[in-house]
Design an enzyme around this catalytic site. Structure first.
Site, PDB file in Angstrom:
ATOM      1  N   SER A  46      -5.063   2.170  15.330  1.00  8.90           N
ATOM      2  CA  SER A  46      -5.741   2.752  14.028  1.00  8.90           C
ATOM      3  C   SER A  46      -6.909   3.470  14.340  1.00  8.90           C
ATOM      4  O   SER A  46      -7.672   2.769  14.901  1.00  8.90           O
ATOM      5  CB  SER A  46      -5.754   1.550  12.880  1.00  8.90           C
ATOM      6  OG  SER A  46      -4.737   1.026  12.507  1.00  8.90           O
ATOM      7  N   GLY A  72     -11.697  -5.753  13.783  1.00  6.15           N
ATOM      8  CA  GLY A  72     -12.735  -4.943  13.023  1.00  6.15           C
ATOM      9  C   GLY A  72     -12.524  -3.416  13.112  1.00  6.15           C
ATOM     10  O   GLY A  72     -13.266  -2.665  13.068  1.00  6.15           O
ATOM     11  N   CYS A 127      -5.304  -3.442   6.820  1.00  2.00           N
ATOM     12  CA  CYS A 127      -5.960  -4.485   7.820  1.00  2.00           C
ATOM     13  C   CYS A 127      -6.703  -5.451   6.918  1.00  2.00           C
ATOM     14  O   CYS A 127      -7.483  -5.123   5.929  1.00  2.00           O
ATOM     15  CB  CYS A 127      -6.976  -3.593   8.510  1.00  2.00           C
ATOM     16  SG  CYS A 127      -8.063  -4.642   9.462  1.00  2.00           S
ATOM     17  N   LYS A 162       1.770   1.270   5.843  1.00  2.00           N
ATOM     18  CA  LYS A 162       1.951   0.179   6.462  1.00  2.00           C
ATOM     19  C   LYS A 162       1.377  -0.799   5.323  1.00  2.00           C
ATOM     20  O   LYS A 162      -0.003  -0.812   4.874  1.00  2.00           O
ATOM     21  CB  LYS A 162       1.335  -0.068   7.560  1.00  2.00           C
ATOM     22  CG  LYS A 162       1.385  -1.419   8.163  1.00  2.00           C
ATOM     23  CD  LYS A 162       0.926  -1.817   9.660  1.00  2.00           C
ATOM     24  CE  LYS A 162       1.453  -2.768  10.582  1.00  2.00           C
ATOM     25  NZ  LYS A 162       0.948  -2.876  11.795  1.00  2.00           N
TER      26      LYS A 162
END
Length: 300
Positions: A46, A72, A127, A162
């Site tokens: 990402s 992170g 995330c 996603k």
């Protein structure tokens, strides 16, 4: 005829297994290597607008049943990533994963990925360990609709979203993606989790919370794909805890048109090649002429 070929909308894959974002996809060389080892596509790490260092250590824990990480979202930034994309896209299907804090920023990043010749863009809306990104945006159907709409209006390449399992309204989120014109839903990302050290009486990860991946995640992912297949018409990509061909078949029969492998690559770099061989043998034994004939079989 290639029995392993599948389609995600208009995007054709010669093999159904993809490398999930965050695994062997940080450099052009690693992406090319994974394509040569059986991947039908590679999803990049990402990437955000600017360089991001991520969380300080400790960021990773290994369990017998999977991994817990809180990296992170470290990345070099979209402009620096151009060099990694340059050679990789010549070797096969590369899907650019991006994360952002607004619909406008998502669109800008997607345009850059399209400029880099990515075959599609994957929006990281899931995330669980980066403040201001991921699930903080991906659990609001209205915001998801705005993000996907903005990206669809900005690029011509397919747009995949996603999704997170950390919600009780995953089908509503999926519908928001579909209503906004999204080309596919990817499910699932990691489960929000944590570990505590009894000796030190404190969380082990520097971020306290992380994302759980690996075999423990698979039943959750299969259920999510099954529910999404009942609710949506657009293609689905299953991900979470796939370690062999039987795991992949669970996702396909639940309704996934393709699948992604992540944690298993850390155990065996050749896992996708082995999954492909296992799929071919299973299909011959049980009379499936194509991957597409298996998609959604568990619903019949």
């Amino acid at each position: 005829m290639n029995a392993l070929a599948t389609h995600i909308g208009n995007l054709r894959l010669e093999r159904p297994g993809m490398v999930a974002s965050g695994i062997m996809d940080e450099t052009g060389g690693s992406m090319i290597r994974m394509l040569s080892l059986g991947a039908g596509a590679v999803v990049t790490k990402s990437i955000g607008s600017v360089t991001k260092e991520g969380h300080i250590n400790p960021t990773f824990i290994e369990y017998p049943f999977g991994y817990l990480n809180a990296m992170g979202l470290p990345n070099p930034g979209i402009d620096e990533f151009a060099d990694e994309m340059k050679d990789a896209v010549k070797a096969g299907v590369i899907i650019g994963s991006v994360f952002a804090s607004s619909p406008k920023e998502f669109a800008e990043l997607a345009v850059k990925m399209e400029t880099y010749k990515a075959s599609a863009v994957e929006l990281n809306l899931s995330c669980p360990h980066a403040k201001g990104y991921g699930i903080e945006m991906g659990t609001d159907p209205d915001l998801v609709f705005k993000i996907v709409s903005a990206v669809k209006n900005a690029v011509k390449i397919p747009v995949h979203a996603k999704l997170t399992p950390n919600t009780h309204i995953i089908t509503d989120i999926g519908k928001a993606v579909q209503d906004a014109g999204g080309d596919a839903v990817v499910a699932i990302n990691t489960l929000k989790a944590m570990s505590i050290s009894p000796e030190f009486a404190r969380p082990v990860l520097s971020n306290k919370f992380g994302g759980l991946s690996g075999p423990a995640l698979r039943p959750v992912g299969v259920r999510a794909i099954y529910d999404l297949r009942n609710a949506l018409e657009i293609p689905l990509i299953g991900v979470g805890g796939i370690y062999d061909h039987r795991d992949a078949i669970e996702y396909i029969m639940a309704g996934a048109d393709a699948f992604q492998v992540g944690s298993a690559i850390g155990k065996d770099i050749n896992v996708l090649k082995k999954i492909n061989a296992g799929l071919e043998n299973f299909m011959k034994e049980f009379g499936y002429s194509s991957i597409e004939k298996m998609v959604g079989a568990a619903h019949e």
